[in-house]
Design a protein around this motif. Structure first.
Motif, short mmCIF file in Angstrom:
data_model
loop_
_atom_site.label_atom_id
_atom_site.label_comp_id
_atom_site.label_asym_id
_atom_site.label_seq_id
_atom_site.Cartn_x
_atom_site.Cartn_y
_atom_site.Cartn_z
N ALA A 1 33.80 9.35 -22.27
CA ALA A 1 32.77 8.88 -21.34
C ALA A 1 31.74 9.98 -21.09
O ALA A 1 30.54 9.70 -21.07
N GLY B 1 28.06 9.74 -19.68
CA GLY B 1 28.55 9.62 -18.31
C GLY B 1 28.58 10.98 -17.64
O GLY B 1 28.35 12.01 -18.28
N ASP C 1 31.32 8.77 -13.72
CA ASP C 1 30.32 7.77 -13.37
C ASP C 1 29.68 7.30 -14.67
O ASP C 1 29.35 8.12 -15.54
N ASP C 2 29.51 5.98 -14.82
CA ASP C 2 28.84 5.45 -16.01
C ASP C 2 27.34 5.68 -15.90
O ASP C 2 26.86 6.36 -14.99
#
Length: 139
Positions: free
Chosen positions: A97, A102, A120-121
């Motif tokens: 990610a 991210g 966090d995306d």
């Protein structure tokens, strides 16, 4: 022959700013897109047999609510937590990610029997990835 028990599903609906970028982000994490439920307004991200993240463009998301759409980079209303089969799988998913764009969300949590990291995306939605020792779950 008995009928198999109904398996309830979870559909997490998330507003996104850039649908194509979000689709790329989640496929880089190893998830697939279900084209049957995807179009120019939405992408159906298959996380598991029972969990689907529906990424919706903000205008499309707005058709499902009368509320203001929160800016997840500034406020938090929900954190999505996913289990992992090992500590290594936690690190693998979170590292992917971060490599895909991210950002780290919280400090690593290591309690011995439980280990978790979060990210966090691209739109600021927080995803937690947690492993718990099966022996601890059984009591």
């Amino acid at each position: 022959m008995s009928t198999p028990a109904y398996q309830q599903m979870v559909f997490v609906n998330l507003p996104v700013s850039d649908l194509d970028a979000s689709k790329k982000f989640f496929t880089e994490l190893g998830y697939s897109i279900n084209p049957q439920f995807s179009d120019e307004n939405a992408a159906s991200i298959v996380i598991s047999d029972n969990i689907v993240a529906m990424l919706l463009t903000k205008p499309f998301y707005a058709t499902f609510t009368k509320k203001e759409i929160a800016d997840a980079t500034k406020t938090s209303q929900v954190m999505i937590a996913l289990s992992a089969e090992s500590r290594e799988k936690v690190d693998e998913l979170v590292d992917r990610a971060l490599a895909a764009g991210g950002s780290p969300a919280n400090e690593t949590q290591d309690h011995g029997f439980m280990y978790g990291r979060s990210f966090d995306d691209l739109d600021g939605h927080t995803w937690e990835v947690v492993w718990m020792d099966p022996a601890a779950i059984q009591g």
